[in-house]
Scaffold this active site. Structure first.
Site, PDB file in Angstrom:
ATOM      1  N   ASP A 174     -33.566 -12.042  -0.906  1.00 61.08           N
ATOM      2  CA  ASP A 174     -34.272 -12.358  -2.149  1.00 61.08           C
ATOM      3  C   ASP A 174     -35.787 -12.318  -1.960  1.00 61.08           C
ATOM      4  O   ASP A 174     -36.291 -12.462  -0.846  1.00 61.08           O
ATOM      5  CB  ASP A 174     -33.900 -13.776  -2.618  1.00 61.08           C
TER       6      ASP A 174
ATOM      7  N   HIS B 182     -34.098 -14.264   2.876  1.00 57.89           N
ATOM      8  CA  HIS B 182     -35.307 -13.908   2.125  1.00 57.89           C
ATOM      9  C   HIS B 182     -36.143 -12.901   2.916  1.00 57.89           C
ATOM     10  O   HIS B 182     -36.540 -13.192   4.043  1.00 57.89           O
ATOM     11  CB  HIS B 182     -36.139 -15.154   1.834  1.00 57.89           C
TER      12      HIS B 182
HETATM   13 ZN   LIG Z   1     -35.945 -16.278  -5.088  1.00 59.61          ZN
END
Ligand SMILES: [Zn+2]
Length: 246
Positions: A55, A206
């Site tokens: 993400d 991430h």
């Molecule tokens: Zn996010």
């Protein structure tokens, strides 16, 4: 017992019950595997199927390094991209798509959608898909709400836009300063927990940070390099292997 005491204990009981309801709703709107506010895709039912999901990219340093590691091991992953960052680094997004990875919508500016009015939620989804589809020349089918934050209207709007809402079931906490070892420990604990329940794993990582472009994500990169080296036989899939909520 006096009437006053009875009333105050009833009031305290009611307040506690309200607190439980409020806590439960907060849980339902944020907890990744909760289905209370509407169906979301979590993971498949084959414990041998694992999905790496990234993400908050694209990110100058981390995303290209991840792409290199994934290519070395011929593994495809899923990237939930922030539209405003995609606009800043279109060449990285094009490369993610060109190398066969799945691209998903992570909104334009990464707000907590559960707190936003419907009009703003819709705009965030529409704008992000438009940026990604312009770069990738393919429809965007998956959407992950920032922070996992959602309520029924968020999921309904996503479905109206033909986006499948997606969460995850392994949280690696790679936004905390825990190093690649800490990330790997959480990843393997989560995968084993899902395996014990007869579930596949959708692993949240991430490659960027919603706070700024270019945030340090080398611990995540190193954790992914290590897990790909250490477990060559794993069946790494992208989310379209699971397609619909179940
Ligand atoms: Zn996010």
């Amino acid at each position: 017992m006096s009437g006053i005491n009875v009333r105050s204990s009833v009031a305290a009981g009611a307040a506690a019950a309200l607190g439980l309801v409020a806590g439960g709703l907060a849980y339902a709107s944020m907890w990744p595997t909760s289905q209370f506010f509407g169906r979301t895709l979590v993971a498949g039912s084959d414990p041998d199927e694992l999905a790496l999901t990234f993400d908050d990219g694209p990110n100058d340093a981390a995303t290209p390094m991840l792409l290199e590691a994934l290519a070395r091991h011929q593994v495809r992953a899923t990237f939930f991209i922030i539209g405003s960052f995609a606009r800043q680094r279109p060449e990285i997004v094009r490369r993610v798509a060109a190398e066969g990875h799945l691209i998903g919508n992570h909104t334009m500016t990464h707000p907590r959608l559960a707190l936003e009015p419907a009009r703003k939620v819709r705009q965030e989804l529409v704008d992000c898909s438009a940026v990604l589809e312009d770069l990738n020349r393919a429809p965007v089918r998956y959407f992950r709400p920032p922070f996992g934050s959602r309520r029924p209207i968020v999921l309904q709007l996503a479905r109206e836009l033909s986006l499948i809402p997606v969460t995850w079931n392994v949280t690696c906490h790679d936004w905390k300063p825990i190093g690649s070892e800490g990330i790997l420990q959480r990843m393997s604990a989560g995968v084993e927990r899902n395996r014990a329940r007869g579930r596949g794993s959708s692993i949240l990582l991430h490659d960027g940070s919603h706070r700024a472009m270019g945030m340090y994500r080398m611990d995540t990169v190193h954790a992914v390099e290590q897990v790909l080296e250490a477990q060559p036989g794993r069946r790494w899939v992208t989310l379209d292997a699971w397609s619909e909520p179940r």
